[in-house]
Motif scaffolding. Structure first.
Motif, PDB file in Angstrom:
ATOM      1  N   MET A 144       0.800  -1.227   0.000  1.00 27.24           N
ATOM      2  CA  MET A 144       0.000   0.000   0.000  1.00 27.24           C
ATOM      3  C   MET A 144       0.833   1.277   0.000  1.00 27.24           C
ATOM      4  SD  MET A 144      -2.997  -0.948   2.696  1.00 27.24           S
ATOM      5  CE  MET A 144      -3.664   0.686   2.493  1.00 27.24           C
ATOM      6  N   ASP A 145       2.104   1.199   0.428  1.00 26.95           N
ATOM      7  CA  ASP A 145       2.932   2.405   0.522  1.00 26.95           C
ATOM      8  C   ASP A 145       3.089   3.074  -0.835  1.00 26.95           C
ATOM      9  OD1 ASP A 145       3.278   1.948   3.196  1.00 26.95           O
ATOM     10  OD2 ASP A 145       5.230   0.972   2.987  1.00 26.95           O
ATOM     11  N   LYS A 146       2.878   4.380  -0.871  1.00 30.61           N
ATOM     12  CA  LYS A 146       3.026   5.132  -2.119  1.00 30.61           C
ATOM     13  C   LYS A 146       4.491   5.461  -2.392  1.00 30.61           C
ATOM     14  CE  LYS A 146      -1.595   7.195  -1.782  1.00 30.61           C
ATOM     15  NZ  LYS A 146      -2.365   8.447  -1.640  1.00 30.61           N
ATOM     16  N   VAL A 147       5.262   5.602  -1.321  1.00 31.82           N
ATOM     17  CA  VAL A 147       6.686   5.911  -1.441  1.00 31.82           C
ATOM     18  C   VAL A 147       7.460   4.964  -0.545  1.00 31.82           C
ATOM     19  CG1 VAL A 147       8.462   7.657  -1.033  1.00 31.82           C
ATOM     20  CG2 VAL A 147       6.232   8.357  -1.917  1.00 31.82           C
ATOM     21  N   ASN A 148       8.560   4.421  -1.042  1.00 32.51           N
ATOM     22  CA  ASN A 148       9.405   3.564  -0.212  1.00 32.51           C
ATOM     23  C   ASN A 148      10.136   4.402   0.829  1.00 32.51           C
ATOM     24  OD1 ASN A 148       8.570   1.639  -2.014  1.00 32.51           O
ATOM     25  ND2 ASN A 148      10.607   0.819  -2.395  1.00 32.51           N
ATOM     26  N   LEU A 149      10.237   3.863   2.031  1.00 34.63           N
ATOM     27  CA  LEU A 149      10.904   4.581   3.112  1.00 34.63           C
ATOM     28  C   LEU A 149      12.404   4.321   3.078  1.00 34.63           C
ATOM     29  CD1 LEU A 149       8.386   3.882   6.028  1.00 34.63           C
ATOM     30  CD2 LEU A 149       8.331   5.676   4.284  1.00 34.63           C
ATOM     31  N   TRP A 150      13.171   5.312   3.512  1.00 37.16           N
ATOM     32  CA  TRP A 150      14.624   5.174   3.557  1.00 37.16           C
ATOM     33  C   TRP A 150      15.019   4.575   4.914  1.00 37.16           C
ATOM     34  CZ3 TRP A 150      17.556   5.795  -0.690  1.00 37.16           C
ATOM     35  CH2 TRP A 150      18.946   5.738  -0.534  1.00 37.16           C
ATOM     36  N   ARG A 151      14.607   3.342   5.111  1.00 35.63           N
ATOM     37  CA  ARG A 151      14.961   2.627   6.337  1.00 35.63           C
ATOM     38  C   ARG A 151      14.738   1.144   6.140  1.00 35.63           C
ATOM     39  NH1 ARG A 151      10.184   1.458  10.324  1.00 35.63           N
ATOM     40  NH2 ARG A 151       8.631   0.880   8.772  1.00 35.63           N
ATOM     41  N   ASP A 152      15.467   0.356   6.907  1.00 37.13           N
ATOM     42  CA  ASP A 152      15.210  -1.073   7.071  1.00 37.13           C
ATOM     43  C   ASP A 152      14.762  -1.282   8.506  1.00 37.13           C
ATOM     44  OD1 ASP A 152      16.137  -1.626   4.467  1.00 37.13           O
ATOM     45  OD2 ASP A 152      18.206  -1.825   5.182  1.00 37.13           O
ATOM     46  N   TYR A 153      14.005  -2.339   8.745  1.00 36.31           N
ATOM     47  CA  TYR A 153      13.601  -2.601  10.124  1.00 36.31           C
ATOM     48  C   TYR A 153      13.584  -4.096  10.408  1.00 36.31           C
ATOM     49  CZ  TYR A 153       8.946  -4.033   8.492  1.00 36.31           C
ATOM     50  OH  TYR A 153       7.917  -4.690   7.869  1.00 36.31           O
ATOM     51  N   LEU A 154      13.659  -4.402  11.696  1.00 35.58           N
ATOM     52  CA  LEU A 154      13.387  -5.746  12.206  1.00 35.58           C
ATOM     53  C   LEU A 154      12.474  -5.582  13.400  1.00 35.58           C
ATOM     54  CD1 LEU A 154      13.847  -8.836  12.412  1.00 35.58           C
ATOM     55  CD2 LEU A 154      15.825  -8.323  13.878  1.00 35.58           C
ATOM     56  N   LYS A 155      11.359  -6.312  13.404  1.00 35.51           N
ATOM     57  CA  LYS A 155      10.407  -6.261  14.509  1.00 35.51           C
ATOM     58  C   LYS A 155      10.186  -7.661  15.050  1.00 35.51           C
ATOM     59  CE  LYS A 155       7.917  -2.249  12.678  1.00 35.51           C
ATOM     60  NZ  LYS A 155       6.613  -1.659  12.319  1.00 35.51           N
ATOM     61  N   CYS A 156      10.211  -7.775  16.381  1.00 35.19           N
ATOM     62  CA  CYS A 156       9.989  -9.068  17.042  1.00 35.19           C
ATOM     63  C   CYS A 156       8.970  -8.890  18.156  1.00 35.19           C
ATOM     64  CB  CYS A 156      11.289  -9.602  17.649  1.00 35.19           C
ATOM     65  SG  CYS A 156      12.707  -9.639  16.554  1.00 35.19           S
ATOM     66  N   PHE A 157       7.998  -9.786  18.237  1.00 33.55           N
ATOM     67  CA  PHE A 157       7.107  -9.821  19.395  1.00 33.55           C
ATOM     68  C   PHE A 157       7.893 -10.437  20.557  1.00 33.55           C
ATOM     69  CE2 PHE A 157       2.673 -10.013  17.150  1.00 33.55           C
ATOM     70  CZ  PHE A 157       2.999  -8.852  16.450  1.00 33.55           C
ATOM     71  N   THR A 158       8.021  -9.706  21.649  1.00 33.79           N
ATOM     72  CA  THR A 158       8.825 -10.197  22.769  1.00 33.79           C
ATOM     73  C   THR A 158       8.024 -10.467  24.040  1.00 33.79           C
ATOM     74  OG1 THR A 158       9.399  -7.878  23.200  1.00 33.79           O
ATOM     75  CG2 THR A 158      10.999  -9.197  21.977  1.00 33.79           C
ATOM     76  N   TYR A 159       6.731 -10.149  24.023  1.00 35.78           N
ATOM     77  CA  TYR A 159       5.858 -10.460  25.158  1.00 35.78           C
ATOM     78  C   TYR A 159       4.420 -10.437  24.644  1.00 35.78           C
ATOM     79  CZ  TYR A 159       4.277 -10.633  30.002  1.00 35.78           C
ATOM     80  OH  TYR A 159       3.712 -11.037  31.178  1.00 35.78           O
ATOM     81  N   PRO A 160       3.537 -11.334  25.128  1.00 40.48           N
ATOM     82  CA  PRO A 160       3.689 -12.311  26.211  1.00 40.48           C
ATOM     83  C   PRO A 160       4.538 -13.545  25.854  1.00 40.48           C
ATOM     84  CG  PRO A 160       1.489 -12.451  25.291  1.00 40.48           C
ATOM     85  CD  PRO A 160       2.135 -11.272  24.640  1.00 40.48           C
ATOM     86  N   GLU A 161       4.741 -13.805  24.573  1.00 39.03           N
ATOM     87  CA  GLU A 161       5.686 -14.843  24.178  1.00 39.03           C
ATOM     88  C   GLU A 161       6.875 -14.184  23.508  1.00 39.03           C
ATOM     89  OE1 GLU A 161       4.070 -17.896  21.775  1.00 39.03           O
ATOM     90  OE2 GLU A 161       2.756 -18.702  23.341  1.00 39.03           O
ATOM     91  N   PHE A 162       8.052 -14.703  23.800  1.00 39.53           N
ATOM     92  CA  PHE A 162       9.272 -14.111  23.258  1.00 39.53           C
ATOM     93  C   PHE A 162       9.651 -14.781  21.955  1.00 39.53           C
ATOM     94  CE2 PHE A 162      13.173 -11.833  23.303  1.00 39.53           C
ATOM     95  CZ  PHE A 162      14.150 -12.684  22.817  1.00 39.53           C
TER      96      PHE A 162
END
Length: 356
Positions: A144-162
């Protein structure tokens, strides 16, 4: 329950994913001299509020140690300062918070090691859905993004389960310790904010079922950009959840919108930045303000930030506290829905507004 996710278990969900090209790889390309058109972000100077570095626009500072072990008078004063920060600013810095600076530094270095992994290894963690427990990518929603962002990311769910990637070595151990320490701060802050609103100290905990609440550990990697005025790290937005805590590698780039001015946020040494998110605004019926913020990029150095959003349990319906609602001057101003519904509507672009 703690668990690391091996690469093989994620392959089935990523087979049909589009190939991810990291911004880091693009930025390190020897042929890059300008921003590719798909990353071009237009800043409208006529709509742009002024940017301020004035001392009077300094973000409030909260001493967490006074909330934990201060005298009754010190605690009362700290709660008052917190109430003012939440209502007037929607954000604050915390000091004396109990997270060792060495641990924060180790977490930043571990994320750096992750972003340094070969592209094909990071591709194995490329998720598509907001509820994927581990997600690596570049935009909010690539479809859906109209413009690519100048960033990379990593996301992790760390609670309630790690959940954690099993590479690089040692990452999951540091992530678990860091996440636990940050959650301890959030526990203290939510009790104090609850008290500052005139509610029972445990009200927010109970109303949001925080014992099963969601914690996300995320890192944003913003490489140096050849044309920073033509790109954006993350455009202006507010966060879902209750509170987001943030640390960085000492490179500035975060801005908050305060009284129609963009304020540059420069963290004090060892301090953490905290901002109010949408669901605390909803629960407080607008007394706490969810702060609009953005991340800019620069042409000199890579910026990295750690962001830890903390939200209600996924299936808890969040609504304004009855004690903060009356039918005349403070009517309910927000839509009631579960946290899960909010996240999924936001991901698909169907969330029109948090307001009723």
């Amino acid at each position: 329950m703690a668990s690391t996710i091996p690469l093989d278990t994620l392959k089935a969900s990523t087979v049909n994913s589009p190939k991810m090209k990291s911004v880091k790889a693009l930025a390190e390309s020897a042929s890059l001299s300008s921003v590719p058109s798909i990353y071009s972000f237009t800043h409208n100077p006529h709509d742009e509020p002024i940017i301020s570095d004035d001392a009077e626009d300094s973000v409030p500072i909260i001493d967490v140690s006074l909330l934990v072990s201060g005298t009754p008078e010190e605690r009362s004063q700290a709660v008052h300062q917190l109430n003012k920060a939440c209502s007037d600013w929607g954000c604050f810095m915390v000091i004396n918070h109990g997270v060792p600076e060495s641990l924060t530094k180790a977490m930043i270095e571990s994320f750096q090691e992750f972003f340094n992994l070969p592209e094909e290894v990071k591709q194995e963690f490329h998720g598509n859905h907001v509820m994927d427990p581990i997600r690596c990518g570049t935009g909010f929603n690539p479809s859906m993004d109209k413009v690519n962002l100048w960033r990379d990311y990593l996301k992790c769910f760390t609670y309630p389960e790690f959940h954690s990637p099993n590479k690089p070595a040692g990452f999951s151990e540091i992530a678990l310790e860091f996440s636990k320490k940050i959650r301890e701060i959030v526990t203290v802050l939510l009790k104090a904010i609850s008290k500052s609103l005139g509610l029972e100290e445990s009200y927010i905990d109970k109303a949001t079922n925080i014992e099963s609440g969601l914690q996300i550990l995320a890192a944003n990697y913003y490489p140096a950009c050849p044309e920073p005025d033509r790109a954006i790290g993350i455009p202006s937005h507010t966060d879902h959840g209750l509170l987001t805590l943030l640390a960085d590698n000492g490179i500035s780039g975060l801005q908050i919108l305060h009284k129609e001015k963009w304020i540059n946020v420069n963290l004090l040494p060892s301090a953490l930045f905290v901002h109010i998110a949408d669901h605390l605004e909803i629960l407080s019926n607008g007394k706490c303000k969810s702060i609009e913020h953005r991340a800019l990029v620069n042409d000199k150095a890579t910026r990295m930030s750690l962001a830890l959003p903390h939200g209600p349990s996924l299936d808890t319906v969040i609504r304004p506290a009855p004690e903060l609602v009356d039918n005349e001057s403070h009517r309910p101003a927000y839509v009631e829905m579960t946290y899960r519904e909010f996240l999924e509507l936001q991901q698909t672009g169907r969330l029109r507004s948090k307001f009723g």
